[in-house]
Structure formats: C-alpha cells, structure tokens
Design a protein around this motif. Structure first.
Motif, PDB file in Angstrom:
ATOM      1  N   THR A  63       0.886  -1.194  -0.031  1.00  0.00           N
ATOM      2  CA  THR A  63      -0.018   0.011   0.040  1.00  0.00           C
ATOM      3  C   THR A  63       0.666   1.173   0.031  1.00  0.00           C
ATOM      4  OG1 THR A  63      -1.840  -1.127   1.162  1.00  0.00           O
ATOM      5  CG2 THR A  63      -1.899   1.273   1.035  1.00  0.00           C
ATOM      6  N   GLN A  64       1.995   1.424   0.575  1.00  0.00           N
ATOM      7  CA  GLN A  64       2.771   2.264   0.731  1.00  0.00           C
ATOM      8  C   GLN A  64       3.453   2.679  -0.681  1.00  0.00           C
ATOM      9  OE1 GLN A  64       7.041   3.528   2.642  1.00  0.00           O
ATOM     10  NE2 GLN A  64       5.581   3.914   4.009  1.00  0.00           N
ATOM     11  N   LEU A  65       3.837   1.489  -1.346  1.00  0.00           N
ATOM     12  CA  LEU A  65       4.345   1.640  -2.624  1.00  0.00           C
ATOM     13  C   LEU A  65       3.245   2.302  -3.775  1.00  0.00           C
ATOM     14  CD1 LEU A  65       6.313  -1.832  -3.032  1.00  0.00           C
ATOM     15  CD2 LEU A  65       7.212   0.354  -2.443  1.00  0.00           C
ATOM     16  N   ALA A  66       1.988   1.827  -3.371  1.00  0.00           N
ATOM     17  CA  ALA A  66       1.072   2.259  -4.053  1.00  0.00           C
ATOM     18  C   ALA A  66       0.572   3.733  -4.036  1.00  0.00           C
ATOM     19  CB  ALA A  66      -0.145   1.342  -4.192  1.00  0.00           C
ATOM     20  N   ALA A  67       1.173   4.364  -2.752  1.00  0.00           N
ATOM     21  CA  ALA A  67       0.446   5.844  -2.818  1.00  0.00           C
ATOM     22  C   ALA A  67       1.238   6.513  -3.958  1.00  0.00           C
ATOM     23  CB  ALA A  67       1.446   6.172  -1.394  1.00  0.00           C
ATOM     24  N   GLY A  68       0.469   7.520  -4.439  1.00  0.00           N
ATOM     25  CA  GLY A  68       0.819   8.165  -5.525  1.00  0.00           C
ATOM     26  C   GLY A  68       0.643   7.695  -6.925  1.00  0.00           C
ATOM     27  N   LEU A  69       0.346   6.256  -7.049  1.00  0.00           N
ATOM     28  CA  LEU A  69       0.211   5.358  -8.153  1.00  0.00           C
ATOM     29  C   LEU A  69      -1.308   4.992  -8.143  1.00  0.00           C
ATOM     30  CD1 LEU A  69       3.275   3.326  -7.951  1.00  0.00           C
ATOM     31  CD2 LEU A  69       3.008   5.100  -9.493  1.00  0.00           C
ATOM     32  N   VAL A  70      -2.032   4.821  -7.023  1.00  0.00           N
ATOM     33  CA  VAL A  70      -3.206   4.136  -7.012  1.00  0.00           C
ATOM     34  C   VAL A  70      -4.004   5.070  -6.073  1.00  0.00           C
ATOM     35  CG1 VAL A  70      -4.638   2.137  -5.914  1.00  0.00           C
ATOM     36  CG2 VAL A  70      -2.461   1.665  -7.262  1.00  0.00           C
ATOM     37  N   PRO A  71      -5.142   5.735  -6.522  1.00  0.00           N
ATOM     38  CA  PRO A  71      -6.221   6.685  -6.054  1.00  0.00           C
ATOM     39  C   PRO A  71      -6.500   6.022  -4.549  1.00  0.00           C
ATOM     40  CG  PRO A  71      -6.367   6.899  -8.128  1.00  0.00           C
ATOM     41  CD  PRO A  71      -5.662   5.611  -8.062  1.00  0.00           C
ATOM     42  N   GLY A  72      -6.517   6.549  -3.432  1.00  0.00           N
ATOM     43  CA  GLY A  72      -6.843   6.053  -2.280  1.00  0.00           C
ATOM     44  C   GLY A  72      -5.882   5.353  -1.504  1.00  0.00           C
ATOM     45  N   ALA A  73      -4.753   5.008  -2.031  1.00  0.00           N
ATOM     46  CA  ALA A  73      -3.671   4.154  -1.193  1.00  0.00           C
ATOM     47  C   ALA A  73      -3.058   5.225  -0.244  1.00  0.00           C
ATOM     48  CB  ALA A  73      -2.686   3.778  -2.174  1.00  0.00           C
TER      49      ALA A  73
END
Length: 366
Positions: A113-123
């Motif tokens: 989830t931290q890796l997805a921050a900035g890539l996936v909305p809401g992460a």
C-alpha cells in the motif's frame, strides 16, 4: 556512514510507537488472534473478505478503521512529495516506521500500500487497501484488497478488485497460513494485460520490488527487536532456584546472540535504506530474516515451557517471520543473487543483470 538517528527521525519513530500503542495494543492483537479464524484448522474456498471457510471460520480481514487511521497520520504517504500531500521523506524514515510496525505485529499489506501511494488513488490516505504480486505464486490479504499491484514486467500495472473480489478475479486458491493474521492465496496465472491498467513509466517495477523487500526486512528487524526485549525481560523477572534465570550463563549466551543478530540486521537495513543498492537490500533482507526467525526461536528457549503456549506472543513473531522470509525475496533467491554478484566482481564483470555461471562457460542475461 553515520547510522545515528537525527532528532526528527527519533521523534518520527516514537510517534509511530505511540500511535500503535493506542490504536493496536497487545489486547487488540490477541483478540484478533483468538477470533475463530485464529484457531481454525482449515481455510476453505472464499468469495470475499471475511467469508467463512469449510469449518465455519472467517478469514481475518484487514481492519479498515486502523488502515484509515494510518492513512490520516501519513504512514502511506510518507515518501510522497509535499505538493502531492506527502511528507517528502525517504526510505530511511520509512524503514523506521516499518520497524515499529514489525515490532507490534501489525497485519496487512503495508509495504504494497505504501508503494501504491501516488500510483493508486486512495492508497495514500488509507481508504483503499492494495496488495501486490511479483509473479505467479503466493500473495497475502488478497480477499481484503481493493487493488492488486502487479510488479512483473518493467513497469508496474494495476488490477482493480473492488468489493473483495480479488480471489475470484485472479482465480486464486486459498490455503492455510501458518500465521493466523496473514491469510494467503496461491495465484497460478497472472491476468492478461487487457484486464489491467498501466501506471506509467514512473512505476518502475524493479525499483518497487527492491523497496518492498527492504520494507519487509525492516518489519523483520522490528520483530527481532521485540523478541529480544521479551527474552531479556523474562530472564530478569523469572526466577528458578531462588535467582533470576538471566543469571545462568546458558541464558545469557542466548540473549547475547540475539543482540548481535539484531544489531547486525539493523546496520544492514539502515545502510540499505541509504544506498538503495540491490545487493545491499538483498543482504539486509537475509540478515533481517535470520534475526527475526532465530531470535524468536531463542526467545522460546529462554521462556522454557511457558514460551510454547498459545497465550505467549512468541509463536506469533516466529510465524510472521516465517511468512515474511518467503515474501519478495526468499532466502534462496537472496543468496543466489549475492553469490552471482560476488562471482561477477571476481570475474571483473560490472554489467548489471548479467549472471556469470560457475563454470565460466557462458554469460546468462538475468
């Protein structure tokens, strides 16, 4: 290289420890472990998060209120630039937070989830839970996820699985996990690119895989430090033959070995967070995996018969350490990577990604 933490870093780590003590104390951990899924013998086929298994036990779902609380504090957005709502910090600070998460045995796909921050909305704000896959194999918390980060090619891709449909979307089969709070699914085939969404050239899959391995190593380090503290506390307070068991040389040796492993792992993890070099990260993962597993085993020995009971927390650290040791970069994969790095250095080869076979007959592009 200076591994001493700055005042800001110490404050960040202390704040994370305070947050987890308030939001995820030992009582909540034990309540989750002692729920029906914690003691279930078999986990059956499930349609979504919390679905019953063949014995009526429910798969442990990620606590979304806790996930949202982590998002509100900036845990997932820690490394995003300030203009994007993050704190603008780096891997060294992320490692400190994940170390505390490992100490508290905080469950959930934290690294993904931290890796997805900035890539996936809401992460970034904790409103969506993201798990990840780096190829066919085992993934954790799939039934609780709102999206799956696929780190298989050069660029990461995204598979939306809203509503706990992850197992069905990936035709994934659940199987029993040794860790009662880490449900696992086996994915035999990845979805076609047509079913996934590209995340752009900034989503470098190789870099994300390395960062996931390092953040997982930081969690292992936190677990190693926790079992060291448990062993030392027990050795000081448990008495046998009228004196603390910590006064016996055999117990002292076990605790000393635990301390050495922990400090070696900490140096490796902290160094890798600064250099971000692939070999440093693989070495840190090896050290942290070994420290977490062996410290938990030695902690069991220090506790004697008490350590082998369900009520003790030691087995939870050992089981979580076993699961993490197989995530992102297994012991065998890390050892092979480092061995090939050494062979390339000895042969004078500097080209990244080229593996020199032990007979020296040919180069094989990794």
């Amino acid at each position: 290289m200076d591994f001493r933490l700055t005042d800001d870093q110490r404050a960040l780590q202390a704040g994370m420890r305070t947050l987890l003590a308030a939001r995820y104390p030992r009582e909540r951990l034990r309540a989750a472990v002692d729920a029906p899924h914690g003691r279930s013998e078999v986990l059956g086929t499930q349609e979504g998060a919390g679905a019953p298994g063949v014995h009526g036990a429910a798969e442990p779902a990620v606590d979304r209120r806790l996930w949202a609380a982590l998002g509100e504090t900036g845990f997932f957005a820690l490394r995003l630039p300030e203009e994007d709502g993050g704190a603008g910090l780096g891997l060294p600070e992320a490692v400190l937070l994940f170390e505390e998460a490992g100490r508290a045995l905080l469950p959930g796909p934290l690294a993904a989830t931290q890796l997805a921050a900035g890539l996936v909305p809401g992460a970034a704000d904790g409103t969506r839970i993201v798990t990840a896959l780096d190829g066919p194999g085992v993934t954790a918390h799939l039934a609780s996820a709102d999206a799956v980060l696929l780190l298989t090619g050069d660029t990461a891709r995204l598979l939306p699985v809203e509503g706990g449909t992850g197992p069905r979307a990936l035709a994934a089969a659940p199987f029993r996990s040794v860790d009662p709070l880490t449900p696992l699914h086996r994915v035999r085939e990845l979805p076609s690119p047509a079913r996934t969404a590209a995340l752009g050239p900034a989503a470098d899959a190789a870099r994300l895989r390395r960062e996931a391995a390092l953040l997982t190593a930081a969690q292992q380090l936190g677990s190693a430090r926790a079992t060291l503290a448990l062993a030392v506390s027990h050795a000081r307070h448990r008495t046998q033959f009228g004196r603390p068991v910590g006064s016996f040389q055999a117990v002292q040796h076990l605790c000393a070995q635990m301390l050495v492993r922990t400090d070696l792992a900490r140096a490796g993890v902290y160094a890798a967070s600064l250099t971000e070099a692939p070999a440093e990260i693989m070495g840190a993962k090896l050290l942290a995996d070994s420290a977490a597993i062996r410290n938990a085993r030695d902690c069991l020995q220090v506790h004697g018969g008490l350590g082998f009971t369900w009520e003790a927390d030691i087995h939870l650290h050992l089981k979580r350490a076993w699961v993490r040791a197989c995530q992102w970069q297994s012991t065998e994969e890390s050892e092979e990577f480092l061995a090939n790095e050494l062979l390339m250095d000895a042969a004078g080869e500097n080209a990244p990604g080229v593996w020199w076979d032990t007979l020296g007959e040919e180069n094989v592009q990794a």
